[in-house]
Enzyme design. Structure first.
Site, PDB file in Angstrom:
ATOM      1  N   HIS A  58      53.020  34.088  39.986  1.00  0.00           N
ATOM      2  CA  HIS A  58      52.830  35.531  40.190  1.00  0.00           C
ATOM      3  C   HIS A  58      53.580  36.017  41.433  1.00  0.00           C
ATOM      4  O   HIS A  58      53.104  36.890  42.166  1.00  0.00           O
ATOM      5  CB  HIS A  58      51.355  35.884  40.273  1.00  0.00           C
ATOM      6  N   HIS A  69      46.102  41.352  34.911  1.00  0.00           N
ATOM      7  CA  HIS A  69      45.491  40.020  34.917  1.00  0.00           C
ATOM      8  C   HIS A  69      43.968  40.112  34.792  1.00  0.00           C
ATOM      9  O   HIS A  69      43.230  39.425  35.494  1.00  0.00           O
ATOM     10  CB  HIS A  69      45.874  39.294  36.211  1.00  0.00           C
ATOM     11  N   GLU A 105      47.281  37.876  28.679  1.00  0.00           N
ATOM     12  CA  GLU A 105      48.261  38.588  29.490  1.00  0.00           C
ATOM     13  C   GLU A 105      49.589  38.736  28.739  1.00  0.00           C
ATOM     14  O   GLU A 105      50.386  37.795  28.688  1.00  0.00           O
ATOM     15  CB  GLU A 105      48.507  37.831  30.791  1.00  0.00           C
TER      16      GLU A 105
END
Length: 339
Positions: free
Chosen positions: A90, A160, A295
């Site tokens: 991320h 998320h 996701e």
């Protein structure tokens, strides 16, 4: 200071925060009309700082993993911040999930956040202007993620959220949730959960969710990919055009989530590492698999994989990712998964 924003429409209510433009609460009715919060989050807003759970946040600049924390663009190697062993997860520490976002528009049922990520932040080229718009609709929550850049870069944004359709406060896991994913292939991973670059047919494997299956049905099967992820933490290649990419059903509450996105991949994470940590919004400490993530996004490590869909964004272009969490209720499996 972390600020809280509430929006509401009909039976739905959402609470968001300015750190990470994160979705903290989403209240949804069950088959009897009783509302419950169906996403995980922290009770204390300050626990959102630095705790690597990413609850409800906009993740990026590049959601998911980039192998070796580097990529090459136009012949130039970019070394980005590593935070998952040798890899970037991320986008490294202090990614978009740990940044303050400004509220630039607010109505009763919608809010828009904006953040400007400066050139070179965590090693990424280009100044990136990102907006996240959350809007409650008659059947759920729509999210619009957009981005522009002043120099060639890579972008992959998603939300998320961790879902438990039985309710965040229910004390139940997601193992009895029933899931269908419109995918006939995955991108298998090696050490560090970095894709190998290959594609794998889901037929005859625990990754075949083309027909509805309990999440817990095969999660502990003797499978090399499941062992690497300690359960599901894998990218599914979505079949077809922009569509409903996944459906999730909780038989206990009757809540059904239909996830819509036009992105080529879907990361399914079964909350394998949730145990412990600060209390959740209801005051209890979560256990492993108390929530799951669906996701939609580009594939992990796409900047290093020419055979994967490109994540490149150039000046003059607009990155756009539309996500919709659409809710309904069902009496049973046939109604939850028609056709």
């Amino acid at each position: 200071m972390i600020e809280t924003i509430a929006i509401a429409r009909g039976p739905y209510r959402a609470e968001l925060i300015t750190l990470g433009a994160a979705l903290r609460v989403l209240q949804v009715p069950d088959r009897n009309g009783a509302r419950a919060n169906v996403v995980l989050g922290f009770a204390n807003l300050e626990d959102y700082r630095g705790t690597p759970r990413f609850y409800g946040a906009v993740t990026g600049r590049y959601a998911n993993r980039i192998g070796g924390a580097l990529f090459t663009l136009d012949g130039v190697e970019h070394r980005i911040a590593a935070n998952d062993g040798a890899n970037s997860l991320h986008s490294g520490p202090m990614g978009l999930d740990q940044q303050h976002w400004d509220v630039v528009a607010l109505t009763e049922d919608a809010v828009t956040f904006r953040h400007v990520s400066p050139a070179g932040h965590n090693g990424f080229p280009g100044s990136l202007t990102v907006e996240a718009r959350y809007k409650l609709e008659d059947d759920g929550l729509a999210i619009l993620l957009t981005a522009t850049t002043d120099a060639p870069t890579v972008v992959n944004l998603t939300n998320h959220a961790y879902f438990n359709l039985g309710g965040e406060a229910s004390g139940t896991t997601i193992l009895d949730h029933v899931l269908r994913i419109s995918s006939s292939r995955t991108t298998p991973v090696g050490p560090g959960l970095i894709p190998t670059g290959a594609f794998a047919d889901v037929s005859g494997t625990p990754f075949d969710f083309r027909v509805p299956r309990r999440v817990g049905e095969r999660i502990d099967a003797d499978d090399a990919q499941l062992r690497l992820g300690h359960g599901y933490d894998h990218n599914f290649v979505i079949d077809g055009a922009p569509r409903c990419v996944a459906t999730l059903f909780d038989p206990g509450s009757g809540r059904v989530l239909d996830l819509h996105s036009g992105e080529p991949g879907l990361q399914f994470y079964s909350g394998n590492h949730l145990a412990g940590g600060p209390p959740g919004t209801s005051g209890r400490v979560y256990a492993a698999r108390d929530g799951l993530c669906l996701e939609p996004q580009k594939f992990p490590d796409s900047p290093n994989r020419p055979g994967f869909p490109s994540a490149r964004l150039d000046p003059g272009q607009v990155y756009r990712h539309d996500i919709a969490f659409r809710f309904r209720t069902a009496a049973g499996l046939e109604e939850a998964f028609p056709g």
